[in-house]
Every structure is written in structure tokens, then in C-alpha cells.
Design a protein around this motif. Structure first.
Motif, short mmCIF file in Angstrom:
data_model
loop_
_atom_site.label_atom_id
_atom_site.label_comp_id
_atom_site.label_asym_id
_atom_site.label_seq_id
_atom_site.Cartn_x
_atom_site.Cartn_y
_atom_site.Cartn_z
N LEU A 29 -24.91 -12.89 -17.46
CA LEU A 29 -24.05 -13.10 -18.10
C LEU A 29 -22.83 -12.52 -17.12
CD1 LEU A 29 -24.50 -10.06 -20.83
CD2 LEU A 29 -24.04 -12.84 -21.17
N GLY A 30 -23.39 -13.51 -16.18
CA GLY A 30 -21.99 -13.27 -14.98
C GLY A 30 -21.23 -12.18 -14.85
N CYS A 31 -20.46 -11.57 -14.42
CA CYS A 31 -19.59 -10.54 -13.35
C CYS A 31 -20.45 -9.00 -14.11
CB CYS A 31 -18.21 -10.51 -14.69
SG CYS A 31 -16.50 -9.90 -14.37
N SER A 32 -20.84 -9.07 -13.15
CA SER A 32 -22.02 -7.43 -13.30
C SER A 32 -22.77 -7.74 -14.56
CB SER A 32 -20.93 -6.12 -13.37
OG SER A 32 -20.18 -6.64 -12.59
N TRP A 81 -17.54 -26.17 -17.27
CA TRP A 81 -19.03 -26.92 -17.52
C TRP A 81 -19.57 -25.67 -19.02
CZ3 TRP A 81 -22.87 -23.25 -16.42
CH2 TRP A 81 -23.76 -22.91 -16.26
N TYR A 126 -10.47 -22.09 -11.85
CA TYR A 126 -11.85 -21.83 -11.88
C TYR A 126 -11.89 -22.81 -10.66
CZ TYR A 126 -10.88 -18.15 -14.94
OH TYR A 126 -10.68 -16.70 -15.83
N LEU A 186 -13.98 -15.61 -9.29
CA LEU A 186 -13.32 -15.45 -10.83
C LEU A 186 -11.69 -14.69 -10.69
CD1 LEU A 186 -14.03 -15.02 -13.63
CD2 LEU A 186 -14.45 -12.70 -12.87
N GLU A 236 -8.84 -13.05 -9.69
CA GLU A 236 -8.43 -11.51 -10.23
C GLU A 236 -7.27 -11.31 -9.12
OE1 GLU A 236 -8.62 -9.92 -12.75
OE2 GLU A 236 -10.51 -11.42 -13.87
N PHE A 282 -27.43 -22.81 -25.51
CA PHE A 282 -27.91 -21.68 -25.54
C PHE A 282 -28.62 -21.21 -26.73
CE2 PHE A 282 -25.35 -20.77 -21.96
CZ PHE A 282 -26.73 -20.61 -21.11
N ASN A 309 -14.75 -25.45 -9.43
CA ASN A 309 -15.42 -26.23 -10.40
C ASN A 309 -16.56 -25.70 -10.06
OD1 ASN A 309 -17.34 -29.30 -10.99
ND2 ASN A 309 -15.85 -28.95 -12.56
N ILE A 310 -17.86 -25.59 -11.19
CA ILE A 310 -19.29 -25.46 -10.80
C ILE A 310 -20.30 -26.39 -10.23
CG2 ILE A 310 -21.73 -24.82 -12.24
CD1 ILE A 310 -19.72 -22.80 -14.01
N GLN A 364 -14.30 -14.85 -18.09
CA GLN A 364 -15.44 -15.50 -18.29
C GLN A 364 -15.51 -16.94 -18.72
OE1 GLN A 364 -18.31 -14.80 -15.76
NE2 GLN A 364 -18.97 -13.61 -17.80
N PHE A 372 -20.98 -16.43 -13.36
CA PHE A 372 -20.35 -17.08 -14.45
C PHE A 372 -21.76 -16.87 -15.92
CE2 PHE A 372 -22.54 -21.50 -13.78
CZ PHE A 372 -23.18 -21.25 -11.86
N VAL A 373 -21.44 -16.75 -16.59
CA VAL A 373 -22.43 -16.70 -17.53
C VAL A 373 -22.78 -18.23 -17.80
CG1 VAL A 373 -20.34 -17.24 -19.63
CG2 VAL A 373 -22.44 -16.27 -20.30
N GLY A 374 -24.51 -17.49 -18.20
CA GLY A 374 -25.25 -19.17 -17.95
C GLY A 374 -25.93 -19.92 -17.18
N SER A 375 -25.49 -18.73 -15.79
CA SER A 375 -26.01 -19.61 -14.13
C SER A 375 -26.98 -20.35 -14.50
CB SER A 375 -25.10 -19.06 -13.41
OG SER A 375 -26.08 -19.73 -12.42
N SER A 389 -11.24 -8.13 -7.71
CA SER A 389 -12.35 -7.73 -9.09
C SER A 389 -11.79 -5.67 -9.26
CB SER A 389 -13.48 -7.47 -9.30
OG SER A 389 -13.35 -9.22 -9.33
N ARG A 394 -19.28 -17.27 -7.38
CA ARG A 394 -17.97 -18.92 -8.16
C ARG A 394 -16.78 -17.35 -8.83
NH1 ARG A 394 -16.17 -20.50 -13.85
NH2 ARG A 394 -15.18 -22.46 -13.21
#
Ligand SMILES: [Zn+2]
Lengths: 384, 339
Positions: B294-297, A11, B246, B236, B238, A15, B248-249, A373, B271-274, B75, B234
Motif C-alpha cells: 500500500l506504500g508508505c508503511s 503511474w 514525484y 514521497l 515531505e 486491481f 516517475n516510477i 500517495q 507507492f501503492v500497488g508496486s 516523513s 520512490r
């Protein structure tokens, strides 16, 4: 406009690097970088294959972009050694294999290397818990030696004075003055009011436990590496700041690879290595952004993101460079910024590789606190 | 004697509770590690992620050690899935009044318990609440919901906003991936919390494992209250699932499509950029809250476009606890005044 292409596994999205807004791009360089990303999924910061990922990705990017200058970082051994306990032999192999990976890159790429180690790692002896102060102690995830103290009480200062494991307490003004003397054109881009009133430096082997330190207790931390190893067939340098002028002066007739190998000290370097000054007086750079920026800009950079900075009090309602960690401007005077030739960077040090070298195109992992990520490519320019 | 905090209801005569935090002493349940915290750090409330509570505010994140779950994909396995006894050297001992003072020093608007399960530290959290209330600092938490009715009551008194993990929708899933026999207590507690607290729900999606349960979860939430925000993460991979693929988005987003007609506030992220982190007005579909992930907190507010929690286009009310809080609204530099 600089473009960020994020690959979160199967994916991809593009940006605007500065605003974080989605972009549609017809840039051939972005398209090329996106294809490289999808062929090289990142294995994870502490995965054994993380350094091979750097070599493989860099070689493919060289193949497609034909740069004259390459900046590479190998960091897997640093992350692994910091967080996990290895048997002695296994640990030796960890560092040796990082150097072997750098050598493999040199051999395959044919570039002339300048390899810089950030110095040895040593076992953590103990931590100073400063959560009980009346003032506020601030350290960061990746710093072991330094901690900032904000608004301490008299009682706090007496307590700090009593700590045997504390090497020194330095006021903000003394700290700035020391670097201003060593670097006449010293730059402080951050708000000095958010810098700590006092900077603390731990004795070798000791670290701080405060707001901002990691939930994962480190096993090894950087030694006081005032001298770090350098291997450079292009000539000798005495100070980290001399690396930039050396590389720039030799670029007209060499294709050069600047290679940073984190957590690696002298004995893993080739016999013809030499040692190079890192820092001023009692202040040495730990592996991280200040170290990279010092190498890249040829200037002391302790205040690019000062240790103990009250980052959370920054006016932070507006989004700026959201993929770039704390950095909210593109740093000046970097190694490749005004270099007329082509340049790239690849590394598994995330969040700042694309900022610190000023290269045209960079690829780095996108991991935060070891959570994997995916990867990110940044295209700053493609007009060369 | 049985422990009454979580639905494991451990027999304390056997020694200590499953989570490692409770033991029996003189016929009473004793908290073994009171006032011990694994972290205290400022963070954006969206990063927790609370999307419909005090948007833009600065939270002090706290956590302890130990958990009543053993999620395969945890996580924070290195803190949550360990015996707290083994983590003594990484913990901070901070008295409740000091912890609240810390939140004020760091300019935090609220305190959020994250990292592990709050039910394993309820006595300490009750003490923190006492001081937080005096200072007008609201408290929130993330919980897995596998707690007793008594503990649910205690938590509802401590926390005004609660994020509940609903990790699947079958006993089979919970048995295999979490290590508990029944989902029923969790569903019961979501209903209880939704009557007194602001509630958001989070579900990690694992492709080919629980993605077929997504619609059932949506229907369950809809039947309680359809304005409950639902975060689909999604996964991650861990901890003990590090080698997994992973999800698939695009396929997971597609799997959510039918649920979107049931719930107005569905978010798909971690996930980054959702692209699925903005709030759309349930009335007219306009973007009323923009976020960046940015995903992940690493989520944050980008723009709050609903003054008074109301859509400016059509006037529809947006479900919200409190309203927009500026990041620096509670910043203080005069710490002598703190408590
Ligand atoms: Zn509307």
C-alpha cells in the motif's frame, strides 16, 4: 468484481478491489475513471486546493457518467484544523471556504443538495495518557472522545475512576444494549470478543493518548456534537438516520447531491439550516466511518468498527479489501446500493468513500496519515 | 566532553547534543529523556519494511524523538527533526519492563525501533533489550548509520536485524540533502553490521538528484554480500521538499535495471500497488514470497511459498532471518502471565 484503479502520479494500475490482485480491464467505465484520475492529481489532505480537487473531479465525473445521485465529502478543513494552529480569522476562513466550495459544486452541477456538517471543532484541552495501565487501552488515530479498555486490573479501574477528565466508563454489554434498544435490527459485523471490556468517553475537549493514537498531536478535536447542522431544500429530518429515506423518496424526481462537510458546525451553514440528532444518549458519532455509514444506511452503525477494537488480534493473514482500511466486506443497506439510477461518490476522505455509499463509481484521494500517495477510483458496476 | 554516540561527536560542553538527547553531567554523558517513547503500536514487519526477517510477523513499533540528521524530505519531521524538549507532552514514559510487557499484551513477535534514529536513545534501548531477551523477543531497528564504531557495537548487541538507510552515494548528496559532511562512516558501519546482524538497506530515489548513483550503491552492496536485500524507495516528497515532483516510477524502475544483475533481492516500492515487492528465487526466478504494497508503511505478506526458506522448484536457499511467523502466533489473552 469491483475494480480499483490506483493513480500514484504518472503511474496507473488496476486491481481487484477485494483481493488486491492486478487486473487487466477492458471496462469502459474503468477507462473513463482512469482518465479522470490522471487529469486531477490530488494536492494533499491539508493543501488549500484539496477541496477544489473534490469539486473539479466530481464535476468531470458527472459530465462523463451523468449520474442521478452524487455523494461528496469535503474534509480538507477538518484535517488542517485538527493538526495545525491558525489565527482566529484564518480558521473562520478555513470553514467558510469549505462551505463555499460545496455551494460552488451545487451551482455548477445543478443538483439539489442535502448538506450535512459533522459539527464544530474545539481546542484540545488535554489528553489522558493511559499507557501505564495493567490492561490495554486502545484508541484510534481519528477518535478523540472514545477509548477502549481491555482486561483492566482493579487498580486500573480505580485509576480511571479518579480521572476528572473522563466523562464515563461503560461496559461492553451496556454499550451494545443501549444501541440494541435504539436500533432493533442493530448489526455487529466485528468479533465482539475483540471489542473492549469497557468503553471510555472523555469530557468535552479531552482526548486519549494510547496505543493507536496519532504521532501528530491534535490542535482541535470534534466537540460533543449530538446535534449537527443539515441544509436540505427537500425537507426536514430530525435524525441522521432519516436522511437516507428522505433522499431515496425524492430521487425519482430530483438529481440529488449528498454533501458531507467535516468539522463544520451550525454557524457556517445557510440560514435555513436545521439541527439533526447524531447518536444515542451519551454516544455521538465523531467524523469518520460510523458517521458516514449512519447517514448512508439509515441505521446506527457504532459497531461497524467499534471504538477501542483490538484490530490487531483479528485473524489477518489473508488479504481482503486491502485498499479499504479496516473494512473487509462491502457494507449492506447503503444509500445507493439498490438504487436503479446511476450514482457516483467523490471525496477527500480516503479509504472508505468507495465502501460506505454503495455507488457505481467513486473517486477518492489515497492518503494515509496525511501522506499523499495519489488517488483511487473504484468501479463497482457499470451495467446501468 | 564529546558525545560518542553519533559521528557528529558533539561537544557537550556547549550544552546539549545536536539531537537534543544527550548532555554532560558530572563528567558523564547523560540521556536527557530516558524511557520516553513517541509510539508503541503493532504493525506488520513488512511495513517497516523488513522483507527478509520473520516474514508475516507482528512487530511492536517504537520510536523516540530527535535525530542526528536533517533530511530535507523527512516523513517524520514533526517528531524526528524537533528538539525532544519541545515534545514532552506527546511522549509516553514507559519503563523498559513495561514496554516489553506491552509487546506481549499486543501479541508482538518482535520489537522494531522506527520513526527516528535509534543512536539518539541507545541507553534506553539497552535497558529494553535486557527485558526483551528474557522474554525471547528479538529487536530490530532502522538506522541512518551515521554512528560511531562504539555505538555500532552497542547497536549490534541490541538488535539482531538492522535496516540501514543509504540515501545516496556521495558526500555531495549527504551534504546537500541530509546536512552531514561525509558518507564514509555509514559505509564502514554497513560492513560492520553485515558481519553480525541481519541487514537490509534502503535508498530513497529522487529523480535527477541521486538516480545516477543507484548502480554505485548496488555495486557497494554486492561487494559486501550480494544476498543483502536492497529497498529502493520512490521518494514521497515531505517536510521541506513538499513542493517537489514525484519521481516517475517507470523511469526509476528502468534506472534500476542494470543493478538487478548484481543483486538478487532488489525491491522498488513506497507507492501503492508496486509490482516490485515479491521475492524471486535467485536460482530459478520463481516467485517464492508474494507481498502486497500500500506504500508508505503499508506493505504486507501475501504468500510465503518457500517452506524452510527453500525454493520448492529448484531447492535454492532464500536468505532469511528466522522464517514465516503467523500474524496471530504470539497472540495472548491471559495477561496475568505477562512478566
Ligand atoms: Zn528456485
Amino acid at each position: 468484481m469491483s475494480l480499483a484503479i490506483i493513480d500514484a502520479r504518472e503511474w496507473q494500475n488496476t486491481f481487484d478491489l477485494e483481493t488486491g490482485q492486478p487486473q487487466t480491464s477492458e471496462s469502459p467505465a474503468a477507462d473513463m475513471a482512469a482518465r479522470v484520475l490522471s487529469r486531477h492529481p490530488y494536492p494533499g489532505d491539508v493543501d488549500e486546493k484539496a477541496n477544489q480537487w473534490v469539486t473539479g473531479t466530481a464535476l468531470e465525473l458527472i459530465d462523463r457518467y451523468d449520474p442521478d445521485l452524487v455523494c461528496v465529502s469535503y474534509v480538507q478543513q477538518f484535517f488542517a484544523d485538527r493538526h495545525f494552529r491558525y489565527a482566529r480569522k484564518e480558521r473562520e476562513r478555513l470553514f467558510a471556504s469549505a462551505m463555499e466550495e460545496a455551494e460552488r459544486f451545487i451551482e455548477k452541477s445543478g443538483f439539489t443538495p442535502v448538506i450535512v456538517g459533522t459539527g464544530d471543532m474545539i481546542p484540545l484541552k488535554g489528553e489522558m495518557d493511559l499507557s501505564g495501565l495493567d490492561g490495554l487501552a486502545v484508541s484510534s488515530n481519528w477518535s478523540a472522545r472514545y477509548c477502549g479498555i481491555h482486561a483492566p486490573s482493579r487498580h486500573d479501574m480505580a485509576f480511571l475512576d479518579s480521572l476528572d477528565t473522563l466523562e464515563r466508563i461503560v461496559s461492553r454489554d451496556q454499550w451494545i444494549q443501549m444501541f440494541a434498544t435504539a436500533q432493533h435490527d442493530l448489526e455487529i459485523h466485528q468479533d465482539t470478543n475483540l471489542m473492549p471490556d469497557f468503553l471510555l468517553a472523555a469530557r468535552q475537549g479531552h482526548a486519549f493518548k494510547t496505543m493507536g493514537t496519532t504521532l501528530r498531536k491534535p490542535v482541535h478535536i470534534p466537540a460533543k456534537n449530538f446535534l449537527v447542522p443539515v441544509f436540505s431544500p427537500l425537507g426536514r429530518v430530525d435524525d441522521l438516520r432519516d436522511i437516507k429515506p428522505l433522499i431515496r423518496s425524492r430521487l425519482p424526481d430530483h438529481k440529488i447531491a449528498l454533501i458531507l462537510v467535516e468539522g463544520v458546525g451550525e454557524r457556517f451553514f445557510p440560514a435555513s439550516r436545521f439541527m439533526c440528532q447524531n447518536g444515542v444518549d451519551w454516544f455521538c458519532n465523531e467524523p469518520g466511518d460510523a458517521f458516514y455509514l449512519t447517514v448512508s444506511t439509515g441505521k446506527h452503525q457504532p459497531f461497524a468498527y467499534p471504538a477501542g477494537y483490538r484490530f490487531f488480534d483479528k485473524d489477518a493473514d489473508a488479504i481482503k479489501f486491502p485498499f479499504s482500511g479496516y473494512m473487509d466486506t462491502i457494507p449492506e443497506h447503503t444509500l445507493a446500493q439498490d438504487f436503479p439510477g446511476k450514482s457516483i461518490a467523490v471525496g477527500n476522505r480516503s479509504m472508505f468513500m468507495h465502501m460506505v455509499f454503495g455507488v457505481d463509481i467513486s473517486i477518492e484521494c489515497f492518503a494515509r496519515n496525511l501522506f499523499n500517495q495519489g488517488c483511487m477510483a473504484v468501479v463497482h458496476r457499470e451495467d446501468k | 566532553m564529546k558525545c560518542h554516540f553519533c559521528e557528529r561527536r558533539c561537544d557537550l560542553a556547549d550544552g546539549r547534543s545536536f539531537c537534543g538527547n544527550f548532555a554532560e553531567e558530572n563528567g558523564k554523558i547523560k540521556e536527557r529523556w530516558p524511557d520516553q517513547w513517541c509510539t508503541y503500536s503493532p504493525s506488520r514487519i513488512e511495513s517497516v519494511p523488513f522483507y527478509h526477517a520473520y516474514p508475516g510477523s507482528r512487530s511492536m513499533i517504537i520510536g523516540t524523538a530527535g535525530c542526528n540528521f536533517r533530511c530535507r524530505y523527512c516523513s517524520y519531521g514533526f517528531i524526528a527533526c524537533k528538539d525532544p524538549a519541545q515534545l514532552q507532552d506527546v511522549m509516553y514514559t514507559i519503563a523498559p519492563e513495561k514496554l516489553v510487557a506491552m509487546a506481549k499484551k499486543m501479541g508482538c513477535h518482535n520489537i522494531v525501533f522506527n520513526v527516528n534514529e535509534p543512536a539518539v536513545s541507545l541507553p534506553s534501548l539497552q535497558r529494553v533489550k535486557k527485558y526483551a531477551e528474557k522474554q525471547d523477543i528479538p529487536m530490530g531497528c532502522l538506522t541512518n548509520g551515521y554512528i560511531t564504531p562504539e555505538a555500532t557495537q552497542m547497536m549490534a548487541e541490541i538488535f539482531s536485524f538492522v535496516h540501514i538507510g543509504l540515501k545516496g552515494f556521495s558526500d555531495a548528496f549527504y551534504k546537500e540533502f541530509v546536512g552531514i559532511p561525509h558518507i564514509a562512516p555509514i559505509l564502514r558501519n554497513i560492513e560492520t553490521f553485515s558481519r553480525t546482524c541481519h541487514v537490509e538497506i534502503a535508498s530513497p530515489v529522487i529523480e535527477d538528484v541521486n538516480d545516477h548513483e543507484l548502480f554505485d550503491i548496488a555495486r557497494f552492496i554486492h561487494d559486501i554480500r550480494q544476498d543483502i536485500p536492497w529497498h529502493v524507495f520512490r521518494l514521497l516528497p515531505e517536510h521541506n521538499m513538499k513542493q517537489s515532483v514525484y519521481p516517475n516510477i517507470d523511469r526509476m524502475n528502468q534506472a534500476l535495471e542494470t543493478s538487478r544483475s548484481l543483486l538478487p533481492y532488489i525491491y522498488f516500492h513506497n507507492f501503492v500497488g508496486s509490482r516490485w515487492v515479491n521475492t524471486l528465487c535467485p536460482g530459478c526466478g520463481e516467485v517464492v514470497i508474494k507481498r502486497f504494497s500500500l506504500g508508505c508503511s503499508g506493505d504486507r505478506l501475501d504468500a510465503f511459498l518457500a517452506p524452510d526458506n527453500t525454493c520448492t522448484c529448484c531447492g535454492t536457499a532464500i536468505s532469511m532471518l528466522g522464517t514465516r511467523v503467523g500474524w496471530n502466533d504470539k497472540q495472548t489473552t491471559v495477561w496475568e502471565s505477562v512478566i
